[in-house]
Design a protein around this motif. Structure first.
Motif, mmCIF file in Angstrom:
data_model
loop_
_atom_site.group_PDB
_atom_site.id
_atom_site.type_symbol
_atom_site.label_atom_id
_atom_site.label_comp_id
_atom_site.label_asym_id
_atom_site.label_seq_id
_atom_site.Cartn_x
_atom_site.Cartn_y
_atom_site.Cartn_z
ATOM 1 N N SER A 442 0.835 -1.186 0.000
ATOM 2 C CA SER A 442 0.000 0.000 0.000
ATOM 3 C C SER A 442 0.871 1.238 0.000
ATOM 4 N N VAL A 444 0.056 3.795 1.475
ATOM 5 C CA VAL A 444 -0.063 4.315 2.827
ATOM 6 C C VAL A 444 1.039 3.658 3.649
ATOM 7 N N ALA A 540 -8.634 6.523 -1.661
ATOM 8 C CA ALA A 540 -7.403 6.811 -0.926
ATOM 9 C C ALA A 540 -6.747 8.121 -1.373
ATOM 10 N N ASN A 542 -4.052 8.733 -2.991
ATOM 11 C CA ASN A 542 -2.629 8.742 -2.632
ATOM 12 C C ASN A 542 -1.827 9.744 -3.461
ATOM 13 N N ARG A 615 -5.820 7.639 7.288
ATOM 14 C CA ARG A 615 -5.897 7.441 5.832
ATOM 15 C C ARG A 615 -5.822 5.959 5.459
ATOM 16 N N TRP A 616 -5.262 5.120 6.342
ATOM 17 C CA TRP A 616 -5.170 3.683 6.074
ATOM 18 C C TRP A 616 -6.544 3.082 5.851
ATOM 19 N N LEU A 618 -9.026 4.492 4.391
ATOM 20 C CA LEU A 618 -9.488 4.806 3.033
ATOM 21 C C LEU A 618 -8.988 3.749 2.054
ATOM 22 N N ASP A 619 -7.721 3.403 2.169
ATOM 23 C CA ASP A 619 -7.153 2.361 1.306
ATOM 24 C C ASP A 619 -7.838 1.022 1.556
ATOM 25 N N TYR A 620 -8.119 0.753 2.820
ATOM 26 C CA TYR A 620 -8.761 -0.511 3.186
ATOM 27 C C TYR A 620 -10.190 -0.568 2.645
ATOM 28 N N THR A 622 -11.445 0.932 0.085
ATOM 29 C CA THR A 622 -11.512 0.866 -1.372
ATOM 30 C C THR A 622 -11.001 -0.449 -1.936
#
Length: 718
Positions: A442, A444, A540, A542, A615-616, A618-620, A622
């Motif tokens: 990731s 992140v 995310a 990023n 923010r982790w 958000l990645d999770y 999605t």
């Protein structure tokens, strides 16, 4: 006569004197013989009171010492108990460390590793015709599917491949072919029994580079029944027991365990009981395996049964089946932060996820790190720029002093505190069982459970659309001068159809509103999505986000600066939690959505229209969370905040934290709002029921803990 009288008197005096002398002499002699004894007795009599006082003092000291010894004994007993407990904990941790030592080997910079070893994990799949036992329909179907999957580990160049793999869908074993003898050892073989009929299997023929997989059979997902059982129901549940290569007599202990907790509705032996279980319509099934040595036949039966039950949204309890659980060398199926249904959703729910999991397992098996996501993104300032599925515009910061609060100028840092890009490869155990990201690295670089870095800031993400431009403009000007904000992302969900597809300008997205886009003391990034999807809120991003902390806002969420900064300070102390201002709850029995909880003490959710999160997540949300949930949200245009509450509460096993006593935000001059719809609360109740069946439980946790930003104490007024 007179003389005679005087003589007699003298004689009398002489006699008296003699008597006195004799008496004195006698007493001297007696005293001389009794001196030592008399002295002893006399000294004893003189010292007796002092000795008595000394003895009493010693007795008092002895009593005090005795009491202290009793206390010391109690402390020693207590510390001995803690020491034994610590020894047990150390022993348990040693056992756990041994269990994960197979794949918990390194934690280092990926780029350095690649430069040192010049090794990339790339896989090439070979199509080989070796026997009539192969189910070619499944074989061609497999290669057709993987050709449509984007995976950075697959290569079409044989020469650059690190691993050469063959997939064998075996239809039967009636010819008793020993695949170990007919396949070159340079190949790694993935084999799956398709429609296996129960022939004997020669275990030796599958030793070496052979891995059992399950790609196709028993993966027919059914529609989720909202009336299915939930894990936190209080009534005694009915359970079905399936014996796998064992019987009730051998499994008496396991049977008694289940009988104490559940009502046993039926018992049967695999495979004859599959239809019985289906007819009973049970939501809880226990698989009891034999504790004997590993068997490929039992492995195949377990895969068939295990994946079928989970695909049918049936909760599974396994006993003595540790060796048969899929990829048990890397997936910790007993990890407290996960359940079978959750792990199934992440790793096995679709063919694509099953394939990515297999590739990740092979990479872990050969002890090679993940590859980072390739990104060639370059920021372009002050110009509308097109990306794959969105446009963006970066507005430079403008020091508008007239909008800044007085007294805060000396605390504002206008320098961009971009973190140094130190990419640390997580351990294999963390990849699989803590971060649930074994497929890729990731972008992140941190997660909510790590130690925070210094000089933290936060990024604000605002979800809006063109019709709410007035609200957005007011909010952005209101946020001007915030101390610790790093950037602001404004997400426009595109709802108006745009006829042309090229050479778009700001006017195409915002009409004449584009000339009123404000600039404040930090950069504002305006992002125009080409699809109208509430899930865009939790993308995310990023490319633009450089901070761990995210403040998610609706365009009508007007918070004072002191409230925001106080909530940010609370988040820094609770990085894994959802910290916000508007609370909601649910009824544990009926699962109804309760909006009245905002004015009561108890709550279980925080609305993400005004909330801090890492923010982790958000990645999770999605990339890892169940795709069914995101599809449901996109279809119903609601409940993305409930989904995020489910996700965070599930991963952390903690409740959110509310700041202050706000009940709602009042939107001034708002033409329409989701919460104003008549069916809004009913629809959110349906969301809770749907999500609970996806998770197979209700992860939401109640709390009465509220922090008052003025008093800085826990308070609640109902």
């Amino acid at each position: 006569m007179l003389i005679h009288y005087h003589r007699r008197r003298y004689l009398f005096f002489i006699l008296i004197l003699i008597c006195l002398l004799l008496f004195y002499k006698y007493t001297r002699i007696k005293t001389y013989f009794l001196t030592d004894e008399h002295r002893i007795y006399t000294s004893l009599l003189i010292e007796l009171p002092h000795l008595e006082r000394l003895i009493r003092a010693k007795q008092s000291n002895l009593s005090s010492i005795q009491n202290r010894l009793i206390k010391v004994e109690k402390y020693l007993t207590k510390y001995t108990w803690h020491l034994k407990r610590l020894i047990k904990t150390i022993h348990y941790n040693e056992q756990e460390q041994k269990k994960i030592s197979y794949f918990n080997s390194f934690d280092f910079d990926l780029e350095k590793n690649l430069q040192k070893n010049q090794t990339k994990f790339l896989v090439y799949f070979h199509l080989i015709n070796i026997s009539n036992d192969i189910d070619y329909h499944s074989l061609y179907k497999f290669y057709k599917k993987i050709s449509n999957i984007q995976n950075s580990y697959i290569t079409l160049n044989k020469t650059e491949a690190y691993l050469h793999v063959i997939y064998l869908p075996i239809r039967s074993n009636k010819f008793n072919i020993c695949y170990k003898d007919v396949i070159d050892r340079k190949y790694f073989v993935l084999y799956e029994f398709i429609n296996y009929t129960g022939e004997d299997i020669d275990e030796k023929c599958f030793h070496g580079n052979f891995l059992p997989v399950k790609f196709f059979t028993q993966f027919n997902n059914t529609n989720i029944n909202n009336d299915r059982w939930r894990l936190n129901d209080t009534q005694q549940l009915s359970i079905g027991i399936i014996y796998l290569n064992t019987n009730a007599t051998i499994s008496a202990y396991e049977y008694n365990q289940l009988n104490n907790k559940y009502h046993i509705a039926t018992e049967c032996f695999y495979p004859s009981c599959s239809q019985i279980i289906s007819n009973k319509n049970l939501s809880l099934i226990s698989i009891i395996c034999s504790s004997s040595s590993y068997s490929i036949l039992i492995q195949n039966q377990f895969y068939e049964l295990f994946f079928y039950l989970l695909s049918q949204q049936i909760h599974v309890i396994t006993l003595n089946c540790e060796h048969y659980l899929p990829y048990s060398k890397v997936i910790d199926w007993s990890h407290p932060s996960a359940s079978y249904s959750w792990l199934y959703t992440i790793y096995f729910q679709t063919f694509e996820r099953r394939f990515h999991t297999t590739i990740a397992y092979l990479r872990t098996h050969f002890r090679l790190p993940t590859l980072p996501k390739s990104s060639n993104f370059v920021e372009i300032k002050n110009q509308l720029t097109k990306e794959n599925n969105f446009y963006y515009l970066i507005h430079p910061r403008n020091l508008n002093f007239t909008q800044m609060p007085i007294g805060l100028m000396d605390k504002i840092s206008f320098q961009s505190n971009k973190k140094t890009s130190i990419q640390i490869e997580p351990t294999f155990y963390d990849q699989w069982n803590r971060l649930y990201q074994p497929f890729y690295r990731s972008e992140v670089l941190t997660n909510p459970f790590e130690i925070p870095s210094s000089n933290e800031k936060y990024t604000i993400i605002i979800l809006t659309h063109k019709k709410r431009f007035y609200q957005l403009n007011r909010l952005l000007l209101h946020l001007n001068g915030l101390i610790n904000v790093h950037r602001i992302l404004v997400l426009f969900n595109q709802i108006d159809k745009i006829e042309k597809s090229e050479n778009l300008s700001l006017k195409d997205f915002l009409d004449d509103y584009y000339i009123y886009l404000p600039s404040i003391h930090v950069e504002i990034i305006y992002i125009f999505n080409l699809t109208n999807n509430l899930n865009n809120r939790f993308l995310a991003w990023n490319e633009f986000i450089q901070t761990d902390c995210i403040l998610s806002l609706d365009d009508d969420s007007f918070l004072r600066h002191d409230e925001i900064e106080y909530a940010f300070r609370i988040w820094l102390e609770n990085r894994s939690r959802l910290i916000g201002f508007i609370s909601r709850s649910h009824n544990l029995t009926t699962l109804e959505y309760d909006a009245s909880s905002s004015s009561s003490c108890s709550y279980s959710m925080i609305l993400t229209g005004a909330a801090f999160l890492h923010r982790w997540y958000l990645d999770y949300y999605t990339n890892i969370m169940s795709e069914q949930i995101r599809e449901y949200i996109q279809m119903n245009i609601n409940c993305e905040d409930i989904a995020m509450n489910f996700l965070i509460s599930y991963l952390t096993k903690q409740s959110p934290i509310k700041i202050g006593h706000r009940e709602t935000f009042h939107c001034y001059k708002c033409e329409e709002s989701l919460s104003n719809k008549i069916t809004h609360y009913k629809q959110r109740t349906e969301c809770i029921k749907y999500f609970s069946n996806i998770y197979r439980l209700i992860p939401l946790r109640y709390s009465v803990h509220r922090l008052d930003h003025l008093l800085n104490i826990s308070s609640c007024f109902s």
